[in-house]
Design an enzyme around this catalytic site. Structure first.
Site, PDB file in Angstrom:
ATOM      1  CG  ASP A   1      -1.823   1.192   1.315  1.00  0.00           C
ATOM      2  OD1 ASP A   1      -1.646   2.133   0.509  1.00  0.00           O
ATOM      3  OD2 ASP A   1      -2.707   1.190   2.190  1.00  0.00           O
TER       4      ASP A   1
ATOM      5  CD  GLU B   1      25.880   0.516   1.110  1.00  0.00           C
ATOM      6  OE1 GLU B   1      25.685   0.116   2.246  1.00  0.00           O
ATOM      7  OE2 GLU B   1      25.263   0.090   0.112  1.00  0.00           O
TER       8      GLU B   1
ATOM      9  CB  CYS C   1      24.581   5.488   6.035  1.00  0.00           C
ATOM     10  SG  CYS C   1      23.460   4.438   5.127  1.00  0.00           S
TER      11      CYS C   1
ATOM     12  NE  ARG D   1       8.306  -3.478  14.138  1.00  0.00           N
ATOM     13  CZ  ARG D   1       7.760  -2.283  13.928  1.00  0.00           C
ATOM     14  NH1 ARG D   1       8.327  -1.210  14.406  1.00  0.00           N
ATOM     15  NH2 ARG D   1       6.648  -2.170  13.219  1.00  0.00           N
TER      16      ARG D   1
ATOM     17  CB  THR E   1      17.695  -0.874  11.598  1.00  0.00           C
ATOM     18  OG1 THR E   1      16.302  -0.701  11.358  1.00  0.00           O
ATOM     19  CG2 THR E   1      18.191  -2.099  10.854  1.00  0.00           C
TER      20      THR E   1
ATOM     21  CG  HIS F   1      21.905   8.471   8.341  1.00  0.00           C
ATOM     22  ND1 HIS F   1      22.189   8.649   7.003  1.00  0.00           N
ATOM     23  CD2 HIS F   1      21.424   7.210   8.466  1.00  0.00           C
ATOM     24  CE1 HIS F   1      21.908   7.528   6.352  1.00  0.00           C
ATOM     25  NE2 HIS F   1      21.439   6.653   7.214  1.00  0.00           N
TER      26      HIS F   1
ATOM     27  CE  LYS G   1       7.171   6.927  12.305  1.00  0.00           C
ATOM     28  NZ  LYS G   1       6.438   5.656  12.178  1.00  0.00           N
TER      29      LYS G   1
ATOM     30  CG  ASN H   1      19.678   6.324   3.158  1.00  0.00           C
ATOM     31  OD1 ASN H   1      20.609   7.129   3.144  1.00  0.00           O
ATOM     32  ND2 ASN H   1      19.700   5.229   3.898  1.00  0.00           N
TER      33      ASN H   1
ATOM     34  CB  SER I   1      24.430  -0.034   9.624  1.00  0.00           C
ATOM     35  OG  SER I   1      23.152   0.550   9.567  1.00  0.00           O
TER      36      SER I   1
END
Lengths: 354, 128
Positions: free
Chosen positions: A29, A81, A113, A202, A204, A237, A242, A269, A300
């Site tokens: 969606d 990367e 990143c 999650r 992350t 970053h 969000k 991103n 990360s």
């Protein structure tokens, strides 16, 4: 001795894919993606673009703003990367193409990143130590998300370049403070020879992104004796739309302080070029002489580098010398179908050339 | 093996480094040893990264390395300050490619040598 950014530039490709187009392919969606992740569309590299060509264009713009001879630059470090070669530096190609060789120190950096911010950190240190007069740091990527993975909505292409120097009449944004916060946190990785990264879902979020970004932001502000009210603009970053807003909120920043560099909803991103592009976009739009800017990267694995910059009068002289990032994001663009996007990104298995 | 040739041609392909005849002012890329005017007195000259499309053609049946880019335009670009280059037109819809259109030269990957060879970078142009 004041040290800071004396030239900067950014580049994003002209091609885009909308969240709706990806969602239609996989039965998602699109409103959930747009509302939940605040991602509307992302940049896609043309078939002839990669980290090298993106880094080159950003660096070329940075050189124009700096107004210096490329041969005076002592180092070029490209954080990415998605370096085009597993073995062979991207930096040598960019340096050769910009006429910086042969008396230059070159290395490619990788830290998910935050490789671009790493390069900034080292370039700043080189100049601060007196080791070299100028040093160029670039964060650029053409990252891939696996088909049907949530990352496919965000993994985009673009980057920024920054030249550090100590010539007082050239400094656009002086570095006041730097800070790094790093732990071994396996939130996102890509093994050798794998095409797409894996991530901890999650995991992350809280133990990875928020722990590092908020700690790096809070600790550098404490070090500087500043609060969010003393700092005009903040860049975090941007793995999606969000996360940076929520990180800013935890540190006391209002949305209006983040918006000038909040390019991710329309750009995606850009990985090593994400927080660097946020800084560039802020310098290109809202930053005024005397303003303070907080920048916090995240890579990360995991770590965050944070910087506090003070903008100088020179911003008004250099801002309009080259295309500004917001203009590149909202300017001439071509939308791709999912099929075209899959071809551009090499996601289709083809017969070998005969 | 393309490596030696690519390496040798880097100045012209990466930086548009050509030369100019000191006698008649004509600009060359790739650089020449003798000018058609007969002069052998030529100086190094870096060509401009801005120009206009002088002529173009659309490639619909490309060589192997370019087969997934079809159809695409190849243009002769007249550069500001003298000289012409022939290159692919990138980041531009075919409808926008017209004689006289302003273009900028951009640094791009021209092709990769097979699955495991080098990436060859050079110049293309795009409508501004």
């Amino acid at each position: 001795m004041a040290v800071g950014i004396i030239g900067y530039g950014a580049y994003v490709p002209r091609y885009r894919i909308k969240a709706e187009e990806i969602a239609a392919q996989w039965g998602d969606d699109p409103e959930v993606i747009k509302r939940g992740l605040l991602l509307y569309e992302k940049t896609v590299p043309n078939q002839d673009e990669d980290t090298v060509t993106i880094a080159y264009q950003a660096a070329k713009y940075a050189l124009v703003r700096a107004g210096i001879d490329p041969r005076e630059i002592g180092a070029i470090y490209i954080g990415s990367e998605s370096h085009p070669y597993a073995v062979k530096p991207s930096g040598t190609i960019v340096a050769e193409a910009l006429g910086m060789t042969p008396e230059i120190h070159i290395a490619d950096y990788e830290f998910a990143c935050k490789a671009g911010a790493e390069a900034m950190f080292v370039c700043y240190s080189h100049v601060k130590s007196g080791n070299m007069r100028y040093a160029m740091a670039i964060g650029a990527d053409t990252s891939q998300g696996a088909p049907a993975d949530a990352l496919e909505y965000s993994a985009a292409a673009g980057g920024s370049a920054f030249i550090f120097g100590a010539d007082e009449d050239k400094i656009i944004a002086e570095v006041l403070y730097t800070y790094s916060f790093t732990t071994d946190t396996p939130d996102f990785w890509r093994r050798e020879h794998e095409m797409y990264p894996q991530h901890g879902g999650r995991f992350t979020g809280e133990p990875a992104y928020f722990k590092h970004v908020v700690s790096a932001g809070r600790n550098i502000m404490e070090m500087a004796g500043l609060t969010a009210k003393d700092i005009q603009w903040a860049v975090f970053h941007m793995p999606n739309g969000k996360f940076p807003l929520r990180a800013g909120q935890k540190l006391g920043f209002k949305k209006e302080q983040i918006e000038p560099g909040w390019v991710v909803p329309w750009q995606g991103n850009t990985y090593s070029g994400a927080s660097p592009n946020g800084l560039t976009a802020t310098l290109d739009s809202a930053a005024k002489p005397g303003d303070l800017i907080l920048m916090v990267s995240f890579g990360s694995g995991a770590g965050s580098d944070s910087f506090i910059f003070r903008v100088t009068e020179r911003i008004n002289e250099v801002r309009d010398m080259v295309p500004k990032l917001w203009d590149l994001i909202h300017g001439r663009k071509f939308y791709l179908t999912y099929g075209q996007y899959a071809k551009f990104r090499g996601k289709i298995h083809l017969n070998p050339d005969v | 093996m393309i490596v030696p040739r690519h390496y040798k041609e880097m100045p012209q392909r990466y930086r548009l480094q050509g030369n100019r005849c000191k006698a008649c002012g004509k600009v060359f890329l790739p650089p020449r040893l003798v000018c058609p005017c007969g002069s052998e007195d030529l100086e190094d000259y870096s060509l401009s990264w801005k120009g206009k499309i002088l002529s173009y053609t659309i490639i619909r049946t490309p060589p192997t390395q370019f087969k997934y880019q079809k159809p695409y335009a190849v243009a002769i670009v007249e550069l500001e300050g003298g000289g012409t280059v022939q290159c692919q037109v990138t980041d531009t819809s075919l409808e926008e490619v017209e004689i006289g259109k302003e273009v900028e030269i951009v640094f791009r990957k021209i092709f990769s040598e097979g699955e495991a060879g080098i990436h060859c970078y050079g110049y293309k142009c795009r409508v501004v």
